[in-house]
Design a protein around this motif. Structure first.
Motif, short mmCIF file in Angstrom:
data_model
loop_
_atom_site.label_atom_id
_atom_site.label_comp_id
_atom_site.label_asym_id
_atom_site.label_seq_id
_atom_site.Cartn_x
_atom_site.Cartn_y
_atom_site.Cartn_z
N ARG A 247 0.82 -1.20 0.00
CA ARG A 247 0.00 0.00 0.00
C ARG A 247 0.86 1.26 0.00
NH1 ARG A 247 -2.39 -0.73 4.55
NH2 ARG A 247 -3.95 -2.16 3.72
N ALA A 248 1.98 1.19 0.73
CA ALA A 248 2.87 2.36 0.75
C ALA A 248 3.53 2.58 -0.60
CB ALA A 248 3.94 2.16 1.84
N VAL A 249 3.79 1.47 -1.33
CA VAL A 249 4.42 1.61 -2.64
C VAL A 249 3.42 2.14 -3.66
CG1 VAL A 249 5.45 0.32 -4.55
CG2 VAL A 249 6.16 -0.15 -2.20
N TYR A 250 2.20 1.60 -3.63
CA TYR A 250 1.22 1.98 -4.64
C TYR A 250 0.44 3.24 -4.27
CZ TYR A 250 1.97 -2.52 -6.88
OH TYR A 250 2.53 -3.59 -7.53
N ARG A 251 0.58 3.70 -3.02
CA ARG A 251 -0.19 4.87 -2.63
C ARG A 251 0.18 6.10 -3.47
NH1 ARG A 251 -4.97 6.49 -1.34
NH2 ARG A 251 -4.99 8.38 -0.07
N PRO A 252 1.47 6.42 -3.69
CA PRO A 252 1.77 7.57 -4.56
C PRO A 252 1.20 7.42 -5.96
CG PRO A 252 3.72 6.90 -3.32
CD PRO A 252 2.69 5.85 -3.10
N VAL A 253 1.22 6.17 -6.48
CA VAL A 253 0.67 5.95 -7.82
C VAL A 253 -0.84 6.21 -7.81
CG1 VAL A 253 0.37 4.27 -9.67
CG2 VAL A 253 2.47 4.28 -8.32
N GLU A 254 -1.51 5.73 -6.77
CA GLU A 254 -2.95 5.96 -6.69
C GLU A 254 -3.27 7.44 -6.53
OE1 GLU A 254 -4.30 3.58 -3.50
OE2 GLU A 254 -3.98 1.65 -4.53
N LEU A 255 -2.46 8.13 -5.69
CA LEU A 255 -2.68 9.57 -5.53
C LEU A 255 -2.46 10.29 -6.86
CD1 LEU A 255 -1.00 10.25 -2.06
CD2 LEU A 255 -3.42 10.14 -2.59
#
Length: 512
Positions: free
Chosen positions: A309-317
Motif C-alpha cells: 500500500r505504501a508503494v502503490y499509494r503515490p501511484v494511486e494519488l
C-alpha cells in the motif's frame, strides 16, 4: 451338579473345594464390602464422635460446591479432612498450606477410598507451620545472596529453535506442553526425564538443569534456547523438591533462560524466585516460550500489505490527481464544436456566394451575348458607315496620304479620338466578357482533371444517389468521353446517335 462332600471331613465342609460352602452349625455369614465399610463407619463414629486434632494444613482445596478439603499432618502421620459448605463459610481466616491449626469435629470413614477422615466443624489457628517456617528461612537466606535479584533476570528469546523440558516423562505435564507448542508454534523439544517428587527428585532436577547448561553449541545434541522446569499441582510436600537449595542454585546458575512452571497458579516454590520467568501452569510456560505462528503469519501478511500500500499509494494519488485534472479539461469534441460550426457556416456562405456569383455572371454573360448578336453588330456597322458617309469619309479618302485625310477631317471637324475611344472601350468590354465566359464555361474544370457525370440522355448528374439509379453513365473528360456502368448495374444502354445538322441548318446559339 455339586461334587459330593469329602468323606474324610466329619463336618461336611470342603475346605479345598473351588466353591465356598456353609457347613453345619456355621453362623459366620460372608459380608459385602459395603456392609463391612458401614460397620467400620459406625464403629469409628461411635468411638470418636468428638475429637480435637492439632496439625499442619496441607493440600488445601476449596471445591466449586463450596466444600473445603485438606489434610492434617505432623512428623509421623497424615489424616484427611473435610469441612462442609455451611461450616466453611463461617471461617474467619484464609486457610493455606503450612498453617498449623486445631480442627474440631468427628472421625468418620470414606468407603469410596477405604480411608478414614475427620469431618471438621470448626478450624482455629494454632501457630506457624514448621514447613512454611523452614521455607521462609531458606528463601530469606538465598535472597540475601542475590539469587533472586531482578538484575539477574534474562529476557526470553522471541522465537527459540530448541526448547529443553525438565519434567517427568510419564505425567500429563509433558503432554500439555507438547500439545500447546504444536498448537502455537511447532518447535524441536528435548525432554530430560527426572523424578518430580520423593527421594532423590531434587538431585535429578538440579542435574538436568546443569546438564542443559553444559551443552555446547554446534555439538551432536542441539543446545536449547530456553529451559522449562515443570511439574503438576500438589501439596507443599509434593512440591518440596523444588524448594531444595540444590535446585534453586542450579536454576540461578544456568546459562540458558529458565521458565519455572511448578504446580498451579496458587502454588509458589523457591524455584519460581530463581527462574527468569514464572509461569502459573506448565501450559502457560509453553505459551511464554513461543509466539503464535498464525499471529506471526498474519503480522507478516499485514506488513506485506502495508508495504504494497505504501508503494502503490503515490501511484494511486497520482491517478486521482490526474483524473481530477482531466475532469477539469474540456472534451476534445467540445473544443472543436465552435470551429466545426464556423466551418459549416463558411462552407454554406461559400456555396451561396459561388451560386450568386455564378448567377450574376450568367446574367452579365447573357446581356453581353445579346449585344453581340450578328444582327445587332450588322446594324451597328451600318450605322457607323452612315455616320462616316455623312461626314464624307470614304474608302478612297482612307487610302490617300495621311495629310490629305487629316485635312479633310479637319475641314469636317472630325478627330481620330472620337472614333478610337468608343472602339477601345468596346474592345475592353468584349475582352472582359470573353475572359469571364472562358472561366465560367462548364467544361473549363475538365482541364484541371475533373470530369462530368452524365446519364444516357446527356443530363449532368450531381449526386451519388442519382448516379446509382442509372444503368449506364457517361464520363466526360478533357479529351473525350467514356462509358461506364455502376457496380451491380446492368450493362449500359446504347446511346442514340447524335443528330447531325443538315446542310444549310443554322448552328445552335452557345448561350441560348
Amino acid at each position: 451338579m455339586a461334587p459330593p462332600p469329602n468323606s474324610d471331613d466329619p463336618t461336611g465342609r470342603n475346605d479345598a473345594g473351588l466353591v465356598a460352602r456353609t457347613g453345619a452349625g456355621d453362623n459366620a455369614q460372608p459380608l459385602t464390602i459395603s456392609e463391612i465399610s458401614a460397620l467400620l463407619k459406625r464403629t469409628v463414629e461411635d468411638r470418636f464422635g468428638y475429637v480435637r486434632l492439632r496439625g499442619e494444613l496441607s493440600g488445601v482445596k476449596r471445591a466449586a460446591s463450596g466444600h473445603f478439603y485438606c489434610a492434617l499432618k505432623d512428623e509421623g502421620a497424615v489424616i484427611d479432612g473435610v469441612m462442609w459448605k455451611g461450616n466453611a463459610g463461617r471461617l474467619n481466616f484464609r486457610a493455606e498450606d503450612g498453617l498449623e491449626v486445631i480442627a474440631t469435629g468427628k472421625l468418620t470413614t470414606y468407603p469410596g477410598r477405604s480411608k478414614y477422615q475427620i469431618v471438621i466443624d470448626s478450624l482455629e489457628l494454632a501457630g506457624e507451620g514448621a514447613l512454611l517456617a523452614l521455607l521462609e528461612k531458606t528463601r530469606a537466606r538465598l535472597a540475601a545472596e542475590g539469587l533472586f535479584a531482578d538484575s539477574k533476570k534474562r529476557r526470553l528469546p522471541f522465537l527459540p529453535q530448541v526448547i529443553g523440558v525438565v519434567t517427568s516423562p510419564t505425567g500429563a505435564v509433558i503432554r500439555d506442553i507438547l500439545h500447546r507448542l504444536a498448537d502455537r508454534f511447532p518447535t524441536h523439544v528435548i525432554v530430560w526425564p527426572v523424578l518430580v517428587q520423593g527421594q532423590g527428585a531434587a538431585e535429578q532436577v538440579a542435574a538436568a538443569v546443569r546438564g542443559f547448561s553444559a551443552i555446547q553449541p554446534g555439538g551432536p545434541v542441539p543446545r536449547p534456547d530456553v529451559v522449562i522446569v515443570a511439574r503438576g499441582g500438589g501439596s507443599i510436600e509434593d512440591l518440596w523438591s523444588f524448594n531444595e537449595e540444590a535446585v534453586v542454585r542450579a536454576i540461578a546458575e544456568c546459562s540458558i533462560p529458565v521458565i519455572s512452571a511448578v504446580g498451579h497458579e496458587t502454588d509458589t516454590t523457591l524455584a519460581d524466585f530463581a527462574a527468569d520467568r514464572r509461569a502459573p501452569t506448565p501450559t502457560a510456560a509453553a505459551e511464554m516460550a513461543v509466539p503464535v505462528r498464525a499471529d506471526l503469519m498474519l503480522t507478516l501478511a499485514d506488513f506485506g500489505t502495508r508495504q504494497a500500500r505504501a508503494v502503490y499509494r503515490p501511484v494511486e494519488l497520482g491517478r486521482e490527481r490526474l483524473a481530477a485534472r482531466a475532469r477539469l479539461l474540456p472534451r476534445p469534441e467540445h473544443l472543436l464544436q465552435p470551429q466545426a460550426q464556423r466551418l459549416d457556416d463558411l462552407a454554406e456562405r461559400l456555396r451561396r456566394g459561388l451560386g450568386e456569383r455564378s448567377a450574376k455572371g450568367r446574367e452579365r454573360l447573357a446581356g453581353a451575348a445579346a449585344r453581340l448578336s450578328p444582327s445587332l453588330l450588322a446594324r451597328s456597322l451600318a450605322e457607323v458607315r452612315r455616320r462616316l458617309d455623312r461626314v464624307g469619309l470614304t474608302p478612297a479618302l482612307v487610302q490617300r496620304p495621311a495629310q490629305t485625310a487629316a485635312e479633310r477631317l479637319a475641314r469636317a471637324r472630325l478627330t481620330p479620338a472620337l472614333v478610337e475611344r468608343p472602339l477601345q472601350a468596346g474592345a475592353d468590354r468584349l475582352g472582359a466578357l470573353t475572359r469571364v465566359m472562358s472561366q465560367l464555361h462548364p467544361e473549363k474544370p475538365l482541364e484541371r482533371g475533373y470530369a462530368i457525370i452524365r446519364d444516357a440522355e446527356g443530363k449532368a448528374l450531381t449526386t451519388s444517389a442519382d448516379a446509382a439509379r442509372e444503368a449506364a453513365l457517361v464520363l466526360q473528360f478533357r479529351d473525350g468521353r467514356l462509358d461506364a456502368v455502376p457496380a451491380g448495374s446492368a450493362p449500359p444502354r446504347p446511346r442514340p446517335a447524335p443528330k447531325r445538322p443538315g446542310p444549310g441548318a443554322a448552328q445552335d446559339d452557345l448561350f441560348s
